[in-house]
Design a protein around this motif. Structure first.
Motif, short mmCIF file in Angstrom:
data_model
loop_
_atom_site.label_atom_id
_atom_site.label_comp_id
_atom_site.label_asym_id
_atom_site.label_seq_id
_atom_site.Cartn_x
_atom_site.Cartn_y
_atom_site.Cartn_z
N ARG A 166 -4.81 0.52 3.62
CA ARG A 166 -5.31 1.35 3.52
C ARG A 166 -4.38 2.08 4.38
N SER A 167 -3.74 2.18 5.16
CA SER A 167 -2.71 2.67 5.63
C SER A 167 -1.53 3.18 4.59
N PHE A 223 -8.19 -8.52 6.86
CA PHE A 223 -8.44 -7.58 7.84
C PHE A 223 -7.03 -6.33 7.51
N LEU A 224 -5.80 -7.60 8.14
CA LEU A 224 -4.56 -7.35 7.92
C LEU A 224 -4.08 -6.66 6.44
N ALA A 278 -4.64 2.37 10.23
CA ALA A 278 -4.51 2.52 9.08
C ALA A 278 -5.17 3.71 8.61
N ALA A 279 -6.42 4.27 8.92
CA ALA A 279 -6.77 5.80 8.54
C ALA A 279 -5.95 6.70 9.36
N GLY A 280 -5.47 6.29 10.70
CA GLY A 280 -4.68 7.91 10.56
C GLY A 280 -5.42 8.79 11.34
N THR A 281 -6.98 7.94 11.90
CA THR A 281 -7.47 8.46 12.32
C THR A 281 -9.05 8.05 13.30
N ALA A 314 -6.22 -1.09 15.62
CA ALA A 314 -5.80 -1.22 13.77
C ALA A 314 -6.24 -0.40 12.72
N THR A 315 -7.71 -0.58 12.98
CA THR A 315 -8.52 0.48 12.22
C THR A 315 -7.94 2.17 11.74
N GLY A 323 -3.43 7.52 3.08
CA GLY A 323 -3.26 8.66 4.15
C GLY A 323 -5.12 8.87 4.98
N LYS A 324 -5.01 9.95 5.05
CA LYS A 324 -5.76 10.44 5.92
C LYS A 324 -7.89 10.46 4.90
N ASP A 330 -8.81 -4.59 16.87
CA ASP A 330 -9.16 -4.35 15.99
C ASP A 330 -9.01 -3.05 15.79
N ASN A 331 -9.84 -2.39 16.23
CA ASN A 331 -10.46 -1.02 15.67
C ASN A 331 -8.84 -0.45 16.35
N LEU A 350 -6.31 -3.37 5.93
CA LEU A 350 -5.21 -2.04 6.69
C LEU A 350 -3.87 -1.84 5.88
N ARG A 351 -3.36 -2.81 5.38
CA ARG A 351 -2.26 -2.68 5.12
C ARG A 351 -2.09 -1.46 3.71
N PHE A 396 1.73 -3.81 12.94
CA PHE A 396 1.23 -4.83 13.01
C PHE A 396 1.70 -5.87 12.13
N TYR A 440 -10.04 -14.15 8.48
CA TYR A 440 -10.67 -12.30 8.86
C TYR A 440 -9.43 -12.07 9.39
N VAL A 487 -12.83 -3.32 5.43
CA VAL A 487 -12.75 -3.17 6.53
C VAL A 487 -14.05 -3.71 7.53
N GLN A 515 0.54 5.97 11.52
CA GLN A 515 0.10 5.40 10.25
C GLN A 515 1.48 5.00 8.94
N PHE A 571 2.89 1.18 9.99
CA PHE A 571 1.67 0.29 9.93
C PHE A 571 2.13 -1.06 9.89
N ASP A 572 3.19 -1.02 8.87
CA ASP A 572 3.86 -2.44 8.87
C ASP A 572 4.82 -3.07 10.17
#
Lengths: 645, 153
Positions: free
Chosen positions: A404-405, A397-398, B96-99, B92-93, A408-409, B89-90, A401-402, B132, A393, A376, B125, B128-129
């Motif tokens: 990645r989501s 990017f999406l 997705a990361a949950g934090t 969405a990041t 989890g954390k 962007d930040n 992230l999809r 976005f 991009y 990312v 999180q 997300f779909d």
């Protein structure tokens, strides 16, 4: 009433002796003035008299608020906008301006409009305090618009922000500073960032540079959300940010805001060197806490990092936070992964591997998230660098992230990484040196002074990179046995940027130098030449060797002593820059130049230079050098003692 | 000395600046807009230049929203919208990361109590779909979805 009583008492000085007169005056005030209709006028006259008596126009705080400086041609304000002054003579006459300000207190009748009281909240607050002005006797008591802004911003504290050195942009080479106004219980991203900058639509870099040097731009203060500045510095320019939290109290921050409020839409001429972004912010801090002495510490130039050092000396910095740029985060993330995992992350970022494929790997969960998080950041970096179209991009990017989501954390690993040295804790900006040695059998003593800023062997300015930024570096060499003094070196400018390339980052290194130096000539004599050389290079890093580099450097030498007055040629240089221990650094360098035009010669130089840092501001250097021309060769050995300040 | 340095810098700037003559354009919305338009422009890098953000009460734009005693429901809706638009962007990041800091800031604007944040971040999180749905998503859609999720927690 007691206020008036007290003021008249003070004004009369020796109250007992003039008691009858005093009583008469009180009587006048109480019985005559309210009826006369000239009460305001009299009060104004009285206040002006009181201000003269107290010499308020010479008060340091008045000078701070008006940005007055005493120069060769007398007092003048650094502010160039006539709207900043209430008196037509305000720019050069603190007293006229002060009296005009007192008069303006009585001019307004509507506290909602942007007239004098509202435009100059800081001045009036101070005057009211110093002259013990009774608010009940003024037509307006304050500025509602300002009070509303304070209520909505809820200023709690302030932070000085230092985006670090940006080698690839000349105007940002020395970094930059801004101030944020922070709100309690709100994330730093939501702070208000105060920036002082030249306003221009200039797109030609050359015009921009020249105009900036000679004060041809107007500088304005501006406010933006801090998150926008972070995006600009961290995500786009890839500059790490240092945040210096100040220990200003709430009321001091409010004073800062008052002064800032006075400066909206007010311009001063912008000068890169002294009246620049960092210097102008110091007025805000002096307005916040009058006991600070900051603006009078920079007679010639104000480097952003030096303004922070001065703040530290004045005890206004509470603690420091580091905010790595996107590029730094990528480097950190790369260091946590194996080579195979790195390749995988980069191939996801390049669109060669579908991120879904990662889900089916047997890797542990935290490895997968680390790979995705790296991908990312790489995508964002590539977009910012222009290596990627916006469309690809967005899609990639999406997609990443999809995936990645679903993972989890991840644990916060930012604490694992070592912070670079705080920029205000490296050596001082000025450097003086004394050295001695032997050149070709001749004993010499060197005296050196360098006003700005750092060379390859001084303490590292940017971690993992070779950075040299020198201006006005002078070295005089004395040969005591021959009663001879020569200018061994005088750099107008000498900049070297050595940035290593790796699997992800592919920067070019570069150097530029202009200045006087001593050159060994074909006939064996030495002469002083004006040398101009600049060129690109490539550098890499290897754990054992350190940074190693190769430069191509065309060079032009000019001197009356040369045949035809010049030499023009092509050079190649290579070297190794190695931090052996935290205190010991060495630089092995070799250079061959083929001067084919003008005076013909093919000099070859090799040198080994080492610095041992003794303390933050002292170092010892040892130098071994060998120079060879077609006719002559000479060796040199020397020791140098460096003091920074 | 001052003069020497001035002349010196003039020379280096002249040499180095030639490659940085890129105009700055306005920042729009959507993924990558800011990064894309900001790339290596002169104005985005230099200490000295700015073309926007004059100083006035309107520029203290991200106010803390506690001016009025009686707040309309979701009085922060507009602030959320602006923040989402300018941090797509930040954000969405982080979702997705949950934090992340951007997510924390958004929660500050929406005044989400700290004890509810962990569950909010988890549901953002997991959805997300929905937030976005495509690469061409608009910030209005994102902020509407986020505010709906906030109301459910």
């Amino acid at each position: 009433m007691m206020d008036v009583f007290y003021q008249y008492w003070k004004r009369c000085g020796t109250g007992v002796r003039f008691a009858p007169l005093f009583l008469w005056m009180v009587a006048c005030l109480v019985f005559v003035h309210p009826l006369s209709g000239n009460a305001e006028e009299d009060y104004l006259r009285y206040l002006i008299e009181a201000a003269r008596k107290a010499e308020l126009h010479n008060d340091r705080y008045w000078w701070t608020l008006l940005h007055y400086r005493r120069g060769l041609i007398g007092v003048r304000s650094l502010v160039d906008d006539q709207d900043f002054f209430l008196s037509p003579r305000g720019k050069t006459d603190p007293q006229a301006e002060l009296e005009a300000a007192i008069a303006a207190l009585f001019r307004d009748s509507n506290s909602d409009t942007a007239d004098a009281v509202c435009r100059f909240v800081a001045r009036f607050a101070w005057l009211k305090e110093r002259l013990l002005i009774d608010p009940a006797r003024l037509p307006v008591s304050g500025c509602k618009a300002f009070d509303q802004v304070v209520a909505s911003v809820r200023p709690k504290s302030a932070t000085v922000i230092f985006p670090t050195y940006h080698m690839n942009s000349p105007a940002s080479m020395f970094g930059h500073t801004l101030i944020t106004i922070d709100t309690e219980n709100r994330n730093k991203l939501l702070s208000h960032a105060i920036n002082y900058a030249a306003v221009t639509d200039e797109t030609n870099g050359l015009f921009f540079a020249v105009k900036g040097l000679f004060g041809m731009y107007k500088g304005y203060y501006s406010i933006l959300p801090y998150y926008q500045k972070i995006q600009q510095y961290s995500d786009i320019s890839q500059r790490d940010i240092w945040e210096y939290q100040l220990n200003l109290t709430e009321s001091e921050v409010q004073r800062l805001m008052m002064h800032l409020w006075e400066l909206r839409d007010i311009h001063s001429r912008y000068y890169f060197f002294d009246e620049n972004c960092s210097y102008n912010l110091l007025f805000l801090l002096e307005a916040a806490r009058p006991s600070l002495h900051l603006t009078d510490r920079f007679p010639l130039w104000a480097l952003p990092v030096d303004t922070i050092k001065v703040m530290n000396e004045e005890g206004v910095i509470a603690h420091v936070e580091y905010r790595p740029s996107k590029a730094t985060k990528i480097k950190q993330q790369l260091s946590l992964l194996t080579e195979q995992e790195q390749t995988l992350a980069l191939s996801v970022a390049d669109g060669k591997t579908n991120p879904e494929e990662l889900l089916s790997l047997d890797d542990e969960q935290h490895k997968k998230t680390a790979i995705m998080d790296l991908a990312v950041n790489c995508l964002g970096y590539n977009l910012a660098k222009g290596n990627l179209s916006k469309e690809s991009y967005q899609e990639r990017f999406l997609e990443v992230l999809r995936v990645r989501s679903t993972l989890g954390k991840a644990a916060d690993r930012s604490a694992m990484f070592e912070q670079p040295v705080q920029p205000d804790l490296i050596h001082g900006t000025n450097r003086a040196s004394i050295g001695s040695g032997v050149n070709d059998g001749r004993y010499f003593i060197d005296f050196g002074y360098r006003p700005v800023f750092s060379d390859l062997l001084d303490t590292e300015v940017m971690s993992g990179q070779g950075t040299q930024i020198e201006f006005g570096n002078l070295r005089l060499r004395v040969y005591p046995e021959e009663d001879k003094v020569v200018v061994q070196e005088l750099d107008v400018i000498d900049i070297v940027s050595i940035s290593p390339r790796d699997t992800f980052f592919k920067p070019f290194s570069w150097k530029v130098r202009a200045g006087l130096s001593r050159r060994l000539r074909s006939d064996g004599d030495e002469s002083t030449v004006f040398a101009l050389n600049s060129g690109p290079g490539l550098a890499y890093y290897q754990d054992l060797l350190g940074l190693y580099y190769l430069f191509a450097e065309p060079e032009l030498d000019l001197s009356g002593g040369l045949e035809q007055g010049y030499s023009l040629g092509m050079g190649m240089s290579a070297g190794i820059l190695k931090q052996v221990t935290p205190r010991w650094k060495l630089h092995l360098a070799a250079k061959k130049t083929w001067f084919e035009y003008g005076e013909w010669q093919h000099p070859f130089e090799v040198s080994l230079t080492q610095h041992v840092t003794l303390s933050r501001n002292t170092a010892i250097g040892a130098h071994l050098g060998w120079t060879e021309t077609s006719a002559e060769s000479q060796g040199e050995v020397g020791l140098t003692w460096y003091v920074f300040f | 000395m001052k003069k020497t340095i001035v002349v010196a810098l003039a020379i280096v700037l002249a040499v180095a600046s030639l490659s940085y003559a890129v105009p700055k354009s306005n920042v729009g919305c959507g993924f990558g807009t800011l990064l894309f338009q900001g790339n290596d422009g002169l104005a985005s890098q230099v200490c000295a230049a700015t073309t926007n953000g004059s100083l006035g009460s309107q520029t203290f734009g991200i106010s803390s929203g506690t001016l009025e005693c009686s707040k309309p429901a979701r009085f922060w809706a507009k602030q959320v919208d602006t923040f989402v638009a300018e941090n797509m962007d930040n954000l969405a990041t982080d979702i997705a990361a949950g934090t992340g800091e951007t997510l924390d800031s958004l929660s500050d604007i929406m005044e989400v109590p700290s004890e509810k944040r962990a569950s909010l971040y988890t549901s953002l999180q997991s959805q997300f779909d929905t937030i976005f749905p495509s690469a061409q998503v608009t910030h209005e859609h994102v902020s509407t979805q986020i505010m709906m999720i906030v109301e459910q927690i």
